[in-house]
Write a protein that holds these residues in place. Sequence first.
Motif, PDB file in Angstrom:
ATOM      1  N   PHE A  79       9.896  -9.062  26.237  1.00 22.12           N
ATOM      2  CA  PHE A  79       9.212  -7.776  26.147  1.00 22.12           C
ATOM      3  C   PHE A  79       9.977  -6.807  27.039  1.00 22.12           C
ATOM      4  CE2 PHE A  79       6.513  -4.712  28.349  1.00 22.12           C
ATOM      5  CZ  PHE A  79       6.023  -3.995  27.276  1.00 22.12           C
ATOM      6  N   ALA A  80      10.162  -5.575  26.566  1.00 27.63           N
ATOM      7  CA  ALA A  80      10.778  -4.529  27.388  1.00 27.63           C
ATOM      8  C   ALA A  80      10.021  -3.231  27.161  1.00 27.63           C
ATOM      9  CB  ALA A  80      12.248  -4.343  27.028  1.00 27.63           C
ATOM     10  N   GLU A  81       9.926  -2.449  28.239  1.00 21.95           N
ATOM     11  CA  GLU A  81       9.390  -1.096  28.140  1.00 21.95           C
ATOM     12  C   GLU A  81      10.499  -0.148  28.574  1.00 21.95           C
ATOM     13  OE1 GLU A  81       5.321   0.705  29.357  1.00 21.95           O
ATOM     14  OE2 GLU A  81       6.737   1.150  30.998  1.00 21.95           O
ATOM     15  N   VAL A  82      10.719   0.866  27.751  1.00 21.60           N
ATOM     16  CA  VAL A  82      11.797   1.819  27.976  1.00 21.60           C
ATOM     17  C   VAL A  82      11.227   3.222  27.882  1.00 21.60           C
ATOM     18  CG1 VAL A  82      14.050   2.601  27.143  1.00 21.60           C
ATOM     19  CG2 VAL A  82      13.403   0.208  26.881  1.00 21.60           C
ATOM     20  N   THR A  83      11.634   4.091  28.805  1.00 22.48           N
ATOM     21  CA  THR A  83      11.251   5.495  28.757  1.00 22.48           C
ATOM     22  C   THR A  83      12.405   6.290  28.177  1.00 22.48           C
ATOM     23  OG1 THR A  83       9.914   5.252  30.751  1.00 22.48           O
ATOM     24  CG2 THR A  83      10.506   7.497  30.115  1.00 22.48           C
ATOM     25  N   GLN A  84      12.108   7.137  27.205  1.00 16.95           N
ATOM     26  CA  GLN A  84      13.126   8.036  26.652  1.00 16.95           C
ATOM     27  C   GLN A  84      13.008   9.373  27.378  1.00 16.95           C
ATOM     28  OE1 GLN A  84      13.048   8.658  22.415  1.00 16.95           O
ATOM     29  NE2 GLN A  84      14.442  10.389  22.549  1.00 16.95           N
ATOM     30  N   ILE A  85      14.105   9.825  27.947  1.00 19.90           N
ATOM     31  CA  ILE A  85      14.133  11.090  28.661  1.00 19.90           C
ATOM     32  C   ILE A  85      14.925  12.086  27.825  1.00 19.90           C
ATOM     33  CG2 ILE A  85      14.876  12.281  30.759  1.00 19.90           C
ATOM     34  CD1 ILE A  85      14.614   9.524  32.172  1.00 19.90           C
ATOM     35  N   GLY A 124      16.642  15.691  27.082  1.00 18.76           N
ATOM     36  CA  GLY A 124      17.383  16.690  27.841  1.00 18.76           C
ATOM     37  C   GLY A 124      18.573  17.111  27.022  1.00 18.76           C
ATOM     38  N   GLU A 125      19.601  17.587  27.715  1.00 17.34           N
ATOM     39  CA  GLU A 125      20.824  17.955  27.000  1.00 17.34           C
ATOM     40  C   GLU A 125      21.339  16.749  26.221  1.00 17.34           C
ATOM     41  OE1 GLU A 125      25.300  19.344  28.160  1.00 17.34           O
ATOM     42  OE2 GLU A 125      23.641  20.117  29.375  1.00 17.34           O
ATOM     43  N   ASN A 126      21.252  15.574  26.821  1.00 13.11           N
ATOM     44  CA  ASN A 126      21.560  14.305  26.160  1.00 13.11           C
ATOM     45  C   ASN A 126      20.394  13.364  26.418  1.00 13.11           C
ATOM     46  OD1 ASN A 126      24.353  14.709  25.200  1.00 13.11           O
ATOM     47  ND2 ASN A 126      24.793  14.963  27.368  1.00 13.11           N
ATOM     48  N   GLU A 127      20.086  12.542  25.438  1.00 12.47           N
ATOM     49  CA  GLU A 127      19.006  11.577  25.613  1.00 12.47           C
ATOM     50  C   GLU A 127      19.441  10.484  26.572  1.00 12.47           C
ATOM     51  OE1 GLU A 127      17.591   9.772  22.015  1.00 12.47           O
ATOM     52  OE2 GLU A 127      17.262  11.709  21.080  1.00 12.47           O
ATOM     53  N   GLU A 128      18.484  10.011  27.355  1.00 14.03           N
ATOM     54  CA  GLU A 128      18.699   8.872  28.232  1.00 14.03           C
ATOM     55  C   GLU A 128      17.530   7.920  28.055  1.00 14.03           C
ATOM     56  OE1 GLU A 128      19.089  10.193  32.266  1.00 14.03           O
ATOM     57  OE2 GLU A 128      20.830  11.438  31.818  1.00 14.03           O
ATOM     58  N   TYR A 129      17.815   6.639  28.217  1.00 15.09           N
ATOM     59  CA  TYR A 129      16.783   5.618  28.147  1.00 15.09           C
ATOM     60  C   TYR A 129      16.774   4.875  29.473  1.00 15.09           C
ATOM     61  CZ  TYR A 129      16.623   6.526  23.168  1.00 15.09           C
ATOM     62  OH  TYR A 129      16.488   7.133  21.963  1.00 15.09           O
ATOM     63  N   VAL A 130      15.607   4.834  30.105  1.00 13.21           N
ATOM     64  CA  VAL A 130      15.447   4.162  31.385  1.00 13.21           C
ATOM     65  C   VAL A 130      14.622   2.907  31.154  1.00 13.21           C
ATOM     66  CG1 VAL A 130      14.522   4.340  33.727  1.00 13.21           C
ATOM     67  CG2 VAL A 130      15.591   6.338  32.649  1.00 13.21           C
ATOM     68  N   LEU A 131      15.169   1.790  31.587  1.00 10.49           N
ATOM     69  CA  LEU A 131      14.481   0.512  31.452  1.00 10.49           C
ATOM     70  C   LEU A 131      13.440   0.389  32.552  1.00 10.49           C
ATOM     71  CD1 LEU A 131      14.332  -2.213  29.994  1.00 10.49           C
ATOM     72  CD2 LEU A 131      16.122  -3.028  31.540  1.00 10.49           C
ATOM     73  N   ASN A 132      12.168   0.375  32.175  1.00 11.06           N
ATOM     74  CA  ASN A 132      11.078   0.237  33.142  1.00 11.06           C
ATOM     75  C   ASN A 132      10.847  -1.216  33.517  1.00 11.06           C
ATOM     76  OD1 ASN A 132      10.660   3.002  33.019  1.00 11.06           O
ATOM     77  ND2 ASN A 132       9.198   2.795  31.357  1.00 11.06           N
ATOM     78  N   CYS A 133      10.864  -2.084  32.513  1.00  7.19           N
ATOM     79  CA  CYS A 133      10.714  -3.514  32.782  1.00  7.19           C
ATOM     80  C   CYS A 133      11.256  -4.305  31.607  1.00  7.19           C
ATOM     81  CB  CYS A 133       9.267  -3.897  33.071  1.00  7.19           C
ATOM     82  SG  CYS A 133       8.192  -3.933  31.636  1.00  7.19           S
ATOM     83  N   ILE A 134      11.665  -5.513  31.910  1.00 10.19           N
ATOM     84  CA  ILE A 134      12.088  -6.459  30.879  1.00 10.19           C
ATOM     85  C   ILE A 134      11.692  -7.833  31.378  1.00 10.19           C
ATOM     86  CG2 ILE A 134      14.428  -6.580  31.821  1.00 10.19           C
ATOM     87  CD1 ILE A 134      15.422  -7.065  28.921  1.00 10.19           C
ATOM     88  N   LEU A 147       9.139  -2.944  23.189  1.00  9.66           N
ATOM     89  CA  LEU A 147      10.022  -3.724  22.332  1.00  9.66           C
ATOM     90  C   LEU A 147       9.774  -5.206  22.537  1.00  9.66           C
ATOM     91  CD1 LEU A 147      13.081  -1.746  23.604  1.00  9.66           C
ATOM     92  CD2 LEU A 147      12.293  -1.596  21.261  1.00  9.66           C
ATOM     93  N   ASN A 148       9.712  -5.932  21.456  1.00 10.61           N
ATOM     94  CA  ASN A 148       9.739  -7.386  21.499  1.00 10.61           C
ATOM     95  C   ASN A 148      10.971  -7.816  20.725  1.00 10.61           C
ATOM     96  OD1 ASN A 148       6.431  -7.017  21.490  1.00 10.61           O
ATOM     97  ND2 ASN A 148       7.214  -8.652  22.796  1.00 10.61           N
ATOM     98  N   PHE A 149      11.737  -8.714  21.326  1.00 11.97           N
ATOM     99  CA  PHE A 149      12.946  -9.195  20.664  1.00 11.97           C
ATOM    100  C   PHE A 149      13.202 -10.638  21.053  1.00 11.97           C
ATOM    101  CE2 PHE A 149      14.062  -6.980  24.537  1.00 11.97           C
ATOM    102  CZ  PHE A 149      14.966  -7.820  25.179  1.00 11.97           C
ATOM    103  N   THR A 150      13.937 -11.334  20.212  1.00 13.68           N
ATOM    104  CA  THR A 150      14.289 -12.718  20.484  1.00 13.68           C
ATOM    105  C   THR A 150      15.769 -12.790  20.834  1.00 13.68           C
ATOM    106  OG1 THR A 150      14.688 -13.172  18.136  1.00 13.68           O
ATOM    107  CG2 THR A 150      12.494 -13.704  19.007  1.00 13.68           C
ATOM    108  N   THR A 151      16.091 -13.791  21.645  1.00 15.92           N
ATOM    109  CA  THR A 151      17.474 -14.003  22.052  1.00 15.92           C
ATOM    110  C   THR A 151      17.820 -15.471  21.896  1.00 15.92           C
ATOM    111  OG1 THR A 151      16.961 -14.532  24.355  1.00 15.92           O
ATOM    112  CG2 THR A 151      17.269 -12.199  23.810  1.00 15.92           C
ATOM    113  N   LYS A 152      19.093 -15.727  21.875  1.00 17.71           N
ATOM    114  CA  LYS A 152      19.609 -17.087  21.989  1.00 17.71           C
ATOM    115  C   LYS A 152      20.257 -17.184  23.356  1.00 17.71           C
ATOM    116  CE  LYS A 152      20.106 -18.383  17.249  1.00 17.71           C
ATOM    117  NZ  LYS A 152      18.925 -19.178  17.106  1.00 17.71           N
ATOM    118  N   THR A 153      20.177 -18.354  23.957  1.00 14.42           N
ATOM    119  CA  THR A 153      20.764 -18.568  25.266  1.00 14.42           C
ATOM    120  C   THR A 153      22.233 -18.923  25.097  1.00 14.42           C
ATOM    121  OG1 THR A 153      18.649 -19.399  26.042  1.00 14.42           O
ATOM    122  CG2 THR A 153      20.568 -19.894  27.393  1.00 14.42           C
ATOM    123  N   LYS A 154      23.074 -18.325  25.949  1.00 16.92           N
ATOM    124  CA  LYS A 154      24.499 -18.606  25.935  1.00 16.92           C
ATOM    125  C   LYS A 154      24.904 -18.987  27.356  1.00 16.92           C
ATOM    126  CE  LYS A 154      28.893 -16.301  25.102  1.00 16.92           C
ATOM    127  NZ  LYS A 154      29.520 -15.037  24.751  1.00 16.92           N
TER     128      LYS A 154
END
Length: 194
Positions: free
Chosen positions: A168-174, A176-186, A147-154
Amino acid sequence: MSRQSTPPVFARNPSGWHIQFFIRIDVAGSFHTYPRLGGPFQSLQEAENAIVSHLDDLRSPIMCTDGLSHAEIGVRHELYWLDGTRKNSSKGNPDRRNISLLVQALLDKYNEDRKSYSDLAYELDAVVIFREFYMGEMGCLNMYYHLNFTTKTKRADDFHGDINNLFFAEVTQIEGENEEYVLNCIRMVKPSDN
């Protein structure tokens, strides 16, 4: 900055709805929903109850099937989501909206993790691009998002800066019974970074 030790972001994909919900746990153990539905909640069950209540409020009267034949019910469910939105409309395609909600949950997690280092927080401005990747062998594929995204500073005084920050962020989708997203890096990146 690695985030493998932090709790995952939970996803809920209610059947018959084009809306996906995300639930984040903060450092105090409270649960936050995306989109925001009140809270923070003291348990996962409270957060899920808020989602169910929200969906009950969104249910459209046109989806009432009392007195309809099985064929009419089938046609209605093929054409419409439970809130009455046509499935083939741009409003009925949730991908960009759902990714934005996931990114907001991840960004809130990032802000919370950094709170002791800085009084600056980041607010999501826009998702620039997201890509899905599958890695592994057949029968054991893992799905990743880049993912690439822009932010504003607050700042802590709620003053918004004019500078857009690129992340930049990398996320793993797991799955299972329910989906989970694990943040690998940001990481905050420069537009010239590869």
